[in-house]
Design a protein around this motif. Structure first.
Motif, PDB file in Angstrom:
ATOM      1  N   SER A  25       0.847  -1.179   0.000  1.00 34.43           N
ATOM      2  CA  SER A  25       0.000   0.000   0.000  1.00 34.43           C
ATOM      3  C   SER A  25       0.887   1.236   0.000  1.00 34.43           C
ATOM      4  N   CYS A  26       1.389   1.657   1.146  1.00 28.47           N
ATOM      5  CA  CYS A  26       2.134   2.918   1.218  1.00 28.47           C
ATOM      6  C   CYS A  26       3.440   2.906   0.427  1.00 28.47           C
ATOM      7  N   THR A  27       3.976   1.737   0.128  1.00 26.81           N
ATOM      8  CA  THR A  27       5.208   1.670  -0.661  1.00 26.81           C
ATOM      9  C   THR A  27       4.927   1.707  -2.161  1.00 26.81           C
ATOM     10  N   GLY A  28       3.679   1.594  -2.554  1.00 23.86           N
ATOM     11  CA  GLY A  28       3.274   1.806  -3.939  1.00 23.86           C
ATOM     12  C   GLY A  28       4.010   0.976  -4.987  1.00 23.86           C
ATOM     13  N   GLY A  29       4.462  -0.198  -4.637  1.00 27.38           N
ATOM     14  CA  GLY A  29       5.149  -1.054  -5.599  1.00 27.38           C
ATOM     15  C   GLY A  29       6.667  -1.009  -5.499  1.00 27.38           C
ATOM     16  N   LEU A  30       7.196  -0.298  -4.520  1.00 26.68           N
ATOM     17  CA  LEU A  30       8.645  -0.152  -4.377  1.00 26.68           C
ATOM     18  C   LEU A  30       9.333  -1.488  -4.093  1.00 26.68           C
ATOM     19  N   VAL A  31       8.702  -2.348  -3.307  1.00 25.62           N
ATOM     20  CA  VAL A  31       9.287  -3.663  -3.026  1.00 25.62           C
ATOM     21  C   VAL A  31       9.300  -4.495  -4.311  1.00 25.62           C
ATOM     22  N   SER A  32       8.193  -4.495  -5.023  1.00 24.01           N
ATOM     23  CA  SER A  32       8.114  -5.229  -6.289  1.00 24.01           C
ATOM     24  C   SER A  32       9.137  -4.700  -7.291  1.00 24.01           C
ATOM     25  N   ALA A  33       9.264  -3.377  -7.364  1.00 25.70           N
ATOM     26  CA  ALA A  33      10.238  -2.767  -8.277  1.00 25.70           C
ATOM     27  C   ALA A  33      11.660  -3.166  -7.908  1.00 25.70           C
ATOM     28  N   SER A  34      11.938  -3.232  -6.620  1.00 22.48           N
ATOM     29  CA  SER A  34      13.282  -3.616  -6.163  1.00 22.48           C
ATOM     30  C   SER A  34      13.610  -5.041  -6.592  1.00 22.48           C
ATOM     31  N   LEU A  35      12.645  -5.928  -6.434  1.00 20.46           N
ATOM     32  CA  LEU A  35      12.871  -7.331  -6.802  1.00 20.46           C
ATOM     33  C   LEU A  35      12.992  -7.500  -8.312  1.00 20.46           C
ATOM     34  N   THR A  36      12.129  -6.837  -9.059  1.00 17.49           N
ATOM     35  CA  THR A  36      12.118  -7.029 -10.507  1.00 17.49           C
ATOM     36  C   THR A  36      13.195  -6.232 -11.231  1.00 17.49           C
ATOM     37  N   GLU A  37      13.864  -5.340 -10.528  1.00 24.79           N
ATOM     38  CA  GLU A  37      14.983  -4.608 -11.118  1.00 24.79           C
ATOM     39  C   GLU A  37      16.154  -5.551 -11.402  1.00 24.79           C
ATOM     40  N   LEU A  38      16.175  -6.672 -10.716  1.00 26.06           N
ATOM     41  CA  LEU A  38      17.288  -7.618 -10.817  1.00 26.06           C
ATOM     42  C   LEU A  38      16.974  -8.742 -11.793  1.00 26.06           C
ATOM     43  N   ALA A  39      17.907  -9.004 -12.679  1.00 23.69           N
ATOM     44  CA  ALA A  39      17.735 -10.066 -13.674  1.00 23.69           C
ATOM     45  C   ALA A  39      17.577 -11.408 -12.969  1.00 23.69           C
ATOM     46  N   GLY A  40      16.691 -12.234 -13.495  1.00 25.06           N
ATOM     47  CA  GLY A  40      16.479 -13.560 -12.934  1.00 25.06           C
ATOM     48  C   GLY A  40      15.474 -13.600 -11.802  1.00 25.06           C
ATOM     49  N   SER A  41      14.845 -12.480 -11.504  1.00 18.19           N
ATOM     50  CA  SER A  41      13.904 -12.438 -10.379  1.00 18.19           C
ATOM     51  C   SER A  41      12.652 -13.269 -10.623  1.00 18.19           C
ATOM     52  N   SER A  42      12.341 -13.549 -11.880  1.00 19.57           N
ATOM     53  CA  SER A  42      11.094 -14.260 -12.184  1.00 19.57           C
ATOM     54  C   SER A  42      11.062 -15.686 -11.646  1.00 19.57           C
ATOM     55  N   ASP A  43      12.211 -16.267 -11.325  1.00 17.55           N
ATOM     56  CA  ASP A  43      12.178 -17.616 -10.773  1.00 17.55           C
ATOM     57  C   ASP A  43      11.907 -17.619  -9.264  1.00 17.55           C
ATOM     58  N   VAL A  44      11.813 -16.441  -8.640  1.00 21.56           N
ATOM     59  CA  VAL A  44      11.516 -16.333  -7.211  1.00 21.56           C
ATOM     60  C   VAL A  44      10.286 -15.461  -6.964  1.00 21.56           C
ATOM     61  N   PHE A  45      10.207 -14.322  -7.655  1.00 26.00           N
ATOM     62  CA  PHE A  45       9.124 -13.364  -7.434  1.00 26.00           C
ATOM     63  C   PHE A  45       7.903 -13.782  -8.228  1.00 26.00           C
ATOM     64  N   ASP A  46       6.817 -14.073  -7.515  1.00 20.71           N
ATOM     65  CA  ASP A  46       5.599 -14.555  -8.160  1.00 20.71           C
ATOM     66  C   ASP A  46       4.623 -13.435  -8.487  1.00 20.71           C
ATOM     67  N   ALA A  47       4.337 -12.572  -7.503  1.00 20.77           N
ATOM     68  CA  ALA A  47       3.311 -11.550  -7.725  1.00 20.77           C
ATOM     69  C   ALA A  47       3.498 -10.369  -6.789  1.00 20.77           C
ATOM     70  N   GLY A  48       3.099  -9.209  -7.289  1.00 18.88           N
ATOM     71  CA  GLY A  48       3.069  -8.000  -6.481  1.00 18.88           C
ATOM     72  C   GLY A  48       1.714  -7.336  -6.660  1.00 18.88           C
TER      73      GLY A  48
END
Length: 170
Positions: free
Chosen positions: A31-54
């Motif tokens: 909510s208050c981070t507005g996607g900042l955590v998701s952006a941090s994870l997806t900024e890194l190559a290869g994140s799709s094998d760990v990060f499922d959804a934001g």
């Protein structure tokens, strides 16, 4: 050059490495981070094998529609509460293929605070696949008025830390 602060990228890298090694997938409800955590994870190559959804559920209506947070939970306890954060984390876990889900809801300011919930109040919750839904893992932190960006970065760092598996000594 990344728009994401280096401190968040370093924390996200650790989350990806540790969860990848453990074979776990993660999701976040922000909510208050507005996607900042998701952006941090997806900024890194290869994140799709760990990060499922934001899920970015800034409004109460989005929390209800996207995560299944009951309206009476928000009306009774408020959007910035352990009850709402827990419902958000459970909803993210149920609506994704993740093993660990973390939620963040808070008041980044500069307005919106109250004497009981001042600017800088952020609530986190962590839900684990197969965990007892009655075993609530949530925490309220008062960061103080670090400014909007400061509060959002501090909250994102805490959320990333919560995405590490419990048995991780990293």
């Amino acid at each position: 050059m990344s728009a994401v602060p280096e401190s968040l990228l370093a924390a996200a890298q650790k989350v990806l490495e540790v969860n990848r090694a453990a074979g776990l997938h993660v999701a976040v409800a922000e909510s208050c981070t507005g996607g900042l955590v998701s952006a941090s994870l997806t900024e890194l190559a290869g994140s799709s094998d760990v990060f499922d959804a934001g899920f970015v559920t800034y409004s109460n209506e989005a929390k209800q529609a996207m995560l299944g947070v009951a309206s009476d939970v928000i009306e009774t306890f408020g959007a910035v509460s352990i009850a709402t954060a827990w419902a958000m984390a459970r909803g993210a876990l149920e609506r994704s293929g993740a093993d660990i889900a973390v939620s963040i809801t808070g008041i980044a300011g500069p307005g919106g605070g109250s004497p009981k919930k001042p600017v800088g109040t952020v609530v986190f919750a962590r839900a684990i696949k197969g965990g007892d839904p009655k075993d609530i893992h949530a925490d309220l932190k008062e960061f103080g008025d670090l400014g909007r960006e400061g509060i959002r970065v501090a909250a994102a760092l805490c959320a990333l830390e919560l995405l590490l598996p419990k048995d991780s000594d990293e």
